[in-house]
Design a protein around this motif. Structure first.
Motif, PDB file in Angstrom:
ATOM      1  N   THR A  19       0.853  -1.186   0.000  1.00 44.31           N
ATOM      2  CA  THR A  19       0.000   0.000   0.000  1.00 44.31           C
ATOM      3  C   THR A  19       0.886   1.233   0.000  1.00 44.31           C
ATOM      4  O   THR A  19       1.850   1.336   0.763  1.00 44.31           O
ATOM      5  CB  THR A  19      -0.917   0.015   1.237  1.00 44.31           C
ATOM      6  N   SER A  20       0.580   2.181  -0.874  1.00 48.83           N
ATOM      7  CA  SER A  20       1.434   3.351  -1.063  1.00 48.83           C
ATOM      8  C   SER A  20       0.820   4.599  -0.455  1.00 48.83           C
ATOM      9  O   SER A  20      -0.399   4.791  -0.488  1.00 48.83           O
ATOM     10  CB  SER A  20       1.664   3.583  -2.568  1.00 48.83           C
ATOM     11  N   ASN A  21       1.674   5.430   0.128  1.00 45.58           N
ATOM     12  CA  ASN A  21       1.212   6.747   0.574  1.00 45.58           C
ATOM     13  C   ASN A  21       1.595   7.835  -0.425  1.00 45.58           C
ATOM     14  O   ASN A  21       1.462   9.021  -0.151  1.00 45.58           O
ATOM     15  CB  ASN A  21       1.770   7.086   1.955  1.00 45.58           C
ATOM     16  N   ALA A  25      -0.177   7.008  -6.547  1.00 46.60           N
ATOM     17  CA  ALA A  25      -0.412   5.571  -6.662  1.00 46.60           C
ATOM     18  C   ALA A  25      -1.133   5.020  -5.440  1.00 46.60           C
ATOM     19  O   ALA A  25      -0.988   5.534  -4.332  1.00 46.60           O
ATOM     20  CB  ALA A  25       0.908   4.838  -6.855  1.00 46.60           C
ATOM     21  N   ASP A  26      -1.883   3.932  -5.679  1.00 44.83           N
ATOM     22  CA  ASP A  26      -2.501   3.194  -4.582  1.00 44.83           C
ATOM     23  C   ASP A  26      -1.555   2.135  -4.026  1.00 44.83           C
ATOM     24  O   ASP A  26      -1.588   1.822  -2.834  1.00 44.83           O
ATOM     25  CB  ASP A  26      -3.784   2.514  -5.072  1.00 44.83           C
ATOM     26  N   TYR A  27      -0.723   1.591  -4.922  1.00 48.64           N
ATOM     27  CA  TYR A  27       0.231   0.562  -4.519  1.00 48.64           C
ATOM     28  C   TYR A  27       1.606   0.867  -5.111  1.00 48.64           C
ATOM     29  O   TYR A  27       1.721   1.340  -6.237  1.00 48.64           O
ATOM     30  CB  TYR A  27      -0.228  -0.823  -4.994  1.00 48.64           C
ATOM     31  N   SER A  28       2.618   0.546  -4.332  1.00 41.24           N
ATOM     32  CA  SER A  28       3.997   0.658  -4.785  1.00 41.24           C
ATOM     33  C   SER A  28       4.531  -0.751  -5.007  1.00 41.24           C
ATOM     34  O   SER A  28       4.334  -1.633  -4.166  1.00 41.24           O
ATOM     35  CB  SER A  28       4.836   1.378  -3.726  1.00 41.24           C
ATOM     36  N   TYR A  75      -7.578  -5.477  -8.000  1.00 47.01           N
ATOM     37  CA  TYR A  75      -6.775  -4.283  -8.275  1.00 47.01           C
ATOM     38  C   TYR A  75      -7.307  -3.492  -9.472  1.00 47.01           C
ATOM     39  O   TYR A  75      -6.670  -2.521  -9.909  1.00 47.01           O
ATOM     40  CB  TYR A  75      -5.314  -4.666  -8.508  1.00 47.01           C
ATOM     41  N   LYS A  78      -7.150   0.354  -9.718  1.00 45.21           N
ATOM     42  CA  LYS A  78      -6.137   0.822  -8.776  1.00 45.21           C
ATOM     43  C   LYS A  78      -4.865   1.218  -9.534  1.00 45.21           C
ATOM     44  O   LYS A  78      -4.523   0.615 -10.553  1.00 45.21           O
ATOM     45  CB  LYS A  78      -5.805  -0.262  -7.744  1.00 45.21           C
ATOM     46  N   GLN A  79      -4.179   2.210  -9.015  1.00 41.82           N
ATOM     47  CA  GLN A  79      -2.962   2.690  -9.652  1.00 41.82           C
ATOM     48  C   GLN A  79      -1.747   2.033  -8.997  1.00 41.82           C
ATOM     49  O   GLN A  79      -1.528   2.177  -7.793  1.00 41.82           O
ATOM     50  CB  GLN A  79      -2.878   4.211  -9.546  1.00 41.82           C
ATOM     51  N   LEU A  80      -0.970   1.332  -9.809  1.00 43.44           N
ATOM     52  CA  LEU A  80       0.218   0.639  -9.331  1.00 43.44           C
ATOM     53  C   LEU A  80       1.458   1.331  -9.898  1.00 43.44           C
ATOM     54  O   LEU A  80       1.604   1.464 -11.115  1.00 43.44           O
ATOM     55  CB  LEU A  80       0.205  -0.829  -9.775  1.00 43.44           C
ATOM     56  N   ALA A 111      -5.852  -3.408 -13.495  1.00 44.68           N
ATOM     57  CA  ALA A 111      -4.972  -2.492 -12.765  1.00 44.68           C
ATOM     58  C   ALA A 111      -4.383  -1.465 -13.729  1.00 44.68           C
ATOM     59  O   ALA A 111      -4.109  -1.775 -14.892  1.00 44.68           O
ATOM     60  CB  ALA A 111      -3.854  -3.271 -12.086  1.00 44.68           C
TER      61      ALA A 111
END
Length: 311
Positions: A19-21, A25-28, A75, A78-80, A111
């Motif tokens: 999970t990204s902050n 992005a939503d995920y790193s 996903y 969701k932005q990866l 995704a």
């Protein structure tokens, strides 16, 4: 240093998606730990604190293996962000294919992927990347001087990066020319824009932010190779002056107007028609410069928070 000199080990991880902050992005997603490019200015070198590697940054690479991604459809939308603290297409990817494995596991999931690289090995996966909705690939290009590039990193040449950018853009995949980090007095932004504007949808600007262990490395390099710039770097990085960035902001604004390119504080390039000219987005706008520019009437409204850096 060549690819064979990198200390490589294979490791098992519980998951490849974190999970990204990051606001972008939503995920790193990082298929490797470490990066063989060994960029002298690499902010990701802080990762050593969490990995236990005694080796210098750029001399080791952990190859990640993870369980098959379950229910990849979750996903969808969701932005990866692939490559926040490593290059997913370093030379070892040609052997281990962990980035390709990731893409294959996520294919058809819905995704939305964004890939950051300094490599043209990504061309191998062009057809695969093209199957993802709203895919985007960015290349770091902060100089057209191949000698300076070779001094700064072990990645492929600038000409190869630009050729890969062109191939992706011609294939209908959105691309970014990431002009980062901007070295004061060295990075020729107008020349890079001229080379990249027909190959990308976004030109993203970020300043050289010297901190941590590499600050002394860069300042020593400037002293040795560009002694005439020492007073400028002392003014910016030791005295904290923002004057250079204020002047550069004004110059880029004029450049954008001259070339008919939008010059913004936020990235809306994904919502523009693909064939429109690229957007130039400025992410080196420090708080001090914001206040100065607003006082001068250069900004009608405060810009939104800056997005995070590429790897």
């Amino acid at each position: 240093m060549n690819a064979d000199a990198i200390k490589v080990r294979e490791i098992q991880v519980k998951s490849i998606l974190s999970t990204s902050n990051l606001p972008v992005a939503d995920y790193s997603v990082n298929p490797y730990v470490g990066c063989p490019h060994a960029c002298k200015y690499c902010y990701a070198s802080f990762m050593k604190r969490f990995t236990g590697h005694p080796e210098p940054w750029g001399t080791f690479l952990d190859v990640k293996y993870w369980p098959e991604i379950r229910n990849p459809g979750k996903y969808a939308g969701k932005q990866l962000f692939i490559g926040s603290v490593t290059d997913p297409y370093g030379p070892q990817e040609e052997v281990y294919k962990r980035t390709r494995a990731l893409l294959e596991q996520l294919q058809g999931s819905g995704a939305e992927i964004s890939i950051a690289t300094k490599s043209d090995l990504v061309l191998r996966d062009l057809d695969l990347i093209k199957t993802f909705p709203h895919a985007r690939v960015s290349w770091s290009v902060n100089t057209l001087d191949e000698r300076f590039q070779a001094d700064m990193d072990m990645a492929v040449s600038i000409s190869r990066r630009l050729a890969a950018m062109k191939a992706f853009h011609e294939a209908g995949i959105r691309t970014t020319c990431f002009i980062s980090p901007i070295f004061p007095g060295i990075t020729d932004i107008p020349a890079i824009v001229e080379q990249a504007e027909d190959k990308c949808n976004l030109i993203w600007l970020e300043n050289l932010n010297l901190r941590g262990s590499y600050k002394s490395v860069i300042l020593e390099y400037i002293n040795k190779r560009y002694p005439h710039l020492v007073p400028l770097y002392r003014e910016i990085y030791q005295k904290g002056s923002r004057g250079y960035w204020e002047g550069l902001d004004a110059a880029i604004r004029q450049l954008a107007e001259k070339r008919g390119l939008p010059y913004l504080r936020n990235d809306d390039s994904m919502h523009r028609p693909f064939n429109e000219p690229p957007v130039i987005v400025n992410y080196f706008y420090h708080e001090q410069i914001k206040r100065s520019a607003m006082k001068k009437g250069a900004l009608p409204n405060p810009p939104p928070p800056a997005a995070a850096s590429s790897y």
